[in-house]
Design a protein around this motif. Sequence first.
Motif, mmCIF file in Angstrom:
data_model
loop_
_atom_site.group_PDB
_atom_site.id
_atom_site.type_symbol
_atom_site.label_atom_id
_atom_site.label_comp_id
_atom_site.label_asym_id
_atom_site.label_seq_id
_atom_site.Cartn_x
_atom_site.Cartn_y
_atom_site.Cartn_z
ATOM 1 N N ILE A 267 0.846 -1.212 0.000
ATOM 2 C CA ILE A 267 0.000 0.000 0.000
ATOM 3 C C ILE A 267 0.876 1.255 0.000
ATOM 4 C CG2 ILE A 267 -0.218 0.195 2.528
ATOM 5 C CD1 ILE A 267 -3.045 0.811 -0.051
ATOM 6 N N GLU A 268 2.091 1.097 0.551
ATOM 7 C CA GLU A 268 3.023 2.235 0.620
ATOM 8 C C GLU A 268 3.342 2.794 -0.773
ATOM 9 O OE1 GLU A 268 4.258 -0.675 3.939
ATOM 10 O OE2 GLU A 268 3.522 -0.787 1.884
ATOM 11 N N TYR A 269 3.349 1.917 -1.785
ATOM 12 C CA TYR A 269 3.596 2.391 -3.152
ATOM 13 C C TYR A 269 2.506 3.377 -3.582
ATOM 14 C CZ TYR A 269 7.132 -1.282 -3.913
ATOM 15 O OH TYR A 269 8.244 -2.084 -3.841
ATOM 16 N N GLY A 270 1.270 3.085 -3.186
ATOM 17 C CA GLY A 270 0.171 3.980 -3.544
ATOM 18 C C GLY A 270 0.282 5.312 -2.831
ATOM 19 N N MET A 271 0.558 5.255 -1.527
ATOM 20 C CA MET A 271 0.700 6.491 -0.748
ATOM 21 C C MET A 271 1.867 7.329 -1.276
ATOM 22 S SD MET A 271 0.145 4.665 2.918
ATOM 23 C CE MET A 271 -1.487 4.086 3.408
ATOM 24 N N ALA A 272 2.977 6.636 -1.528
ATOM 25 C CA ALA A 272 4.159 7.341 -2.020
ATOM 26 C C ALA A 272 3.955 7.854 -3.445
ATOM 27 C CB ALA A 272 5.379 6.426 -1.961
ATOM 28 N N GLN A 273 3.130 7.141 -4.241
ATOM 29 C CA GLN A 273 2.853 7.617 -5.603
ATOM 30 C C GLN A 273 2.127 8.946 -5.573
ATOM 31 O OE1 GLN A 273 3.484 5.743 -9.075
ATOM 32 N NE2 GLN A 273 3.804 7.918 -8.812
ATOM 33 N N LEU A 274 1.171 9.075 -4.671
ATOM 34 C CA LEU A 274 0.486 10.366 -4.510
ATOM 35 C C LEU A 274 1.482 11.434 -4.074
ATOM 36 C CD1 LEU A 274 -2.864 9.577 -2.647
ATOM 37 C CD2 LEU A 274 -2.491 9.862 -5.097
ATOM 38 N N GLY A 275 2.324 11.086 -3.084
ATOM 39 C CA GLY A 275 3.335 12.032 -2.612
ATOM 40 C C GLY A 275 4.277 12.448 -3.725
ATOM 41 N N ALA A 276 4.651 11.480 -4.564
ATOM 42 C CA ALA A 276 5.589 11.752 -5.662
ATOM 43 C C ALA A 276 4.978 12.718 -6.680
ATOM 44 C CB ALA A 276 5.985 10.443 -6.341
ATOM 45 N N ILE A 277 3.690 12.535 -6.966
ATOM 46 C CA ILE A 277 3.016 13.461 -7.892
ATOM 47 C C ILE A 277 3.065 14.880 -7.315
ATOM 48 C CG2 ILE A 277 0.809 14.077 -8.967
ATOM 49 C CD1 ILE A 277 0.126 10.999 -8.846
ATOM 50 N N ALA A 278 2.828 14.983 -5.992
ATOM 51 C CA ALA A 278 2.855 16.299 -5.339
ATOM 52 C C ALA A 278 4.261 16.898 -5.348
ATOM 53 C CB ALA A 278 2.334 16.176 -3.903
ATOM 54 N N VAL A 279 5.295 16.055 -5.125
ATOM 55 C CA VAL A 279 6.692 16.523 -5.198
ATOM 56 C C VAL A 279 6.993 17.040 -6.607
ATOM 57 C CG1 VAL A 279 9.109 15.732 -5.245
ATOM 58 C CG2 VAL A 279 7.638 15.107 -3.322
ATOM 59 N N TRP A 280 6.552 16.289 -7.598
ATOM 60 C CA TRP A 280 6.793 16.664 -8.998
ATOM 61 C C TRP A 280 6.066 17.961 -9.353
ATOM 62 C CZ3 TRP A 280 3.552 15.167 -13.623
ATOM 63 C CH2 TRP A 280 4.196 15.487 -14.816
ATOM 64 N N LYS A 281 4.850 18.107 -8.847
ATOM 65 C CA LYS A 281 4.068 19.340 -9.063
ATOM 66 C C LYS A 281 4.853 20.543 -8.532
ATOM 67 C CE LYS A 281 -0.723 20.919 -8.386
ATOM 68 N NZ LYS A 281 -0.688 22.034 -7.416
ATOM 69 N N ASN A 282 5.413 20.396 -7.317
ATOM 70 C CA ASN A 282 6.251 21.461 -6.744
ATOM 71 C C ASN A 282 7.474 21.716 -7.611
ATOM 72 O OD1 ASN A 282 4.541 21.680 -4.562
ATOM 73 N ND2 ASN A 282 5.825 20.521 -3.149
ATOM 74 N N TYR A 283 8.073 20.642 -8.092
ATOM 75 C CA TYR A 283 9.290 20.739 -8.917
ATOM 76 C C TYR A 283 8.992 21.451 -10.235
ATOM 77 C CZ TYR A 283 13.467 19.232 -11.496
ATOM 78 O OH TYR A 283 14.629 19.194 -12.240
ATOM 79 N N LYS A 284 7.838 21.164 -10.810
ATOM 80 C CA LYS A 284 7.446 21.819 -12.069
ATOM 81 C C LYS A 284 7.269 23.318 -11.860
ATOM 82 C CE LYS A 284 6.038 19.911 -15.504
ATOM 83 N NZ LYS A 284 6.739 19.591 -16.777
#
Length: 566
Positions: free
Chosen positions: A495-512
């Motif tokens: 399940i951690e992959y799912g939670m981290a996937q959401l977090g990663a999208i948010a990190v990428w959004k900040n990076y963009k």
Amino acid sequence: MIHKKTRTYIPVNLEIKWETLEPIYKELLARPINSVEELEQWLKDGSELQAALEEDFAWRYIRMTCDTNSEELLASFQYFATEIEPNTAPYNNELNKKLVDSEFVDKLSEEKFYIMLRAVKKSLELFREENIPLQTEIQVEQQKYQSITGAMSVHIGEKEYTLEQASVFLKDTDRSKRQEVWEKITARRLQEKTVLDTLFDHLRALRHKVALNAGFENFRDYMFQALGRFDYTPQDCYAFHAAIETEIVPILREQAEKRKEALGLDALKPWDMDVDVSGKPALKPFNSGAELVEKSIQCFSNINRYLGERLEIMKDNNLFDVESRKGKAPGGYNYPLSETGAPFIFMNSANTFRDLTTMVHEGGHAVHTFLTADLELNDFKHCPSEVAELASMSMELISMDNWDVYFENEEDLKRAKRDQLFDVLKTLPWVAVVDQFQHWIYTNPDHTDTERTEAWLKIYEPFGAGFADWSEHPQAEQNLWQKQLHIFEVPFYYIEYGMAQLGAIAVWKNYKENPEKGLQQYLDALKLGYTKTITEIYETAGIKFDFSAGYVKELAEFVKAEMDKI
């Protein structure tokens, strides 16, 4: 070069066997502690011992997975599992007691030691002497999965391929070729169905017994405690599954309809899901494992010089084994080396686009290993998966702006980015299915193989069942769960992959929005190791630890909008 940490407590050339380890454990247990300073030194000495043991185990595991045919390497791994771990477990429990019972424990800095002490107290709660032999048996039994699957291969034409290598043909534009290869891979997997069912039944029974011994009704509830899930509950997981079904599955269903139309098909079959709908050949970002490593170093360097240097250090120290071959365990991983402060990256490259994303994923883990290498205690580096996978999944997305290293052709680069963003969304339903299936397995511990198959299909179908028509291949659909290594080897780690996937999208959004700030927040979060709560680590990264339906919807819409831009 890597500068391995200098030992100050245990002998530099300590041979890892129980006869040499026991006196060290006895000294730690008997040592008087008369001040908070002495307690901190005692913790550092214990940490040094743990780091040495972890690195020794790491190399045994790495070598065994690099060559699953070697009896010698398997015996070396099993020696640690059967002779070292069962003997160290009671001592580690006594050392935990000594720590929490110390009159100076309350004088330790709460800011610095809160997370570690919380984990130690939980470990003491869960420890049962009678579980030591069971956990040893589990450790040995679950490795059989790698030996069984690592030996799988198929013949295509005159040549023998590992299943990872053969899967490249599933991207072939010739539909009959894809079907032929898919059917061969599936038949090979089904050959081992009964063997793997029997293995899993045995593991399930052992795990259930461990849970009962520790005073739990089932292994699911035990594992939530053992994994240190202080920040969410099983009910939160079910709510996350529901959010994925509501918000992500419709987007993927729409994409599947577009795929069907583009390929001119009445129905999508399992062998139609990986081919590029443009009718162009599969993306080929590199031609060899060596080239993959070189290009990845360049890609990471273009993001930030420090990142590229980490992979360069690994290459110089032979810390990669990336190419697929027969007898090698399936999958990929980044294994931290606790004393060295660097990791080892293992994967099964067949020169595909998927291998590129695996490399940048494991490269994100590798960077995390380096960033936490100098934390004072070994325990501070033991990040929960929700944080560890944030490191890797964010790197998949952050690195995309530098994928021109792999793709000179602009159209290929766009295809790669679109594929990656589609995969980001596609990951979430599979995560929900695997997680929900494990909840069912362990809360129904006495189920039969038939009931397990029925449960798998009942869970898989609402999440789109891969959006393919399985009607002609029911056995293959029923058996899909056996492909997932985690179910056999690291239960509930998914399940951690799912939670981290959401977090990663948010990190990428900040990076963009602000590359320099977004990257720095990401690195600052990783540097914390596990010295703060998951929520605080995510906040340091400039994001939320949140998997509510609203947040899933917001981030899914962002990804969809980015896909539409490409």
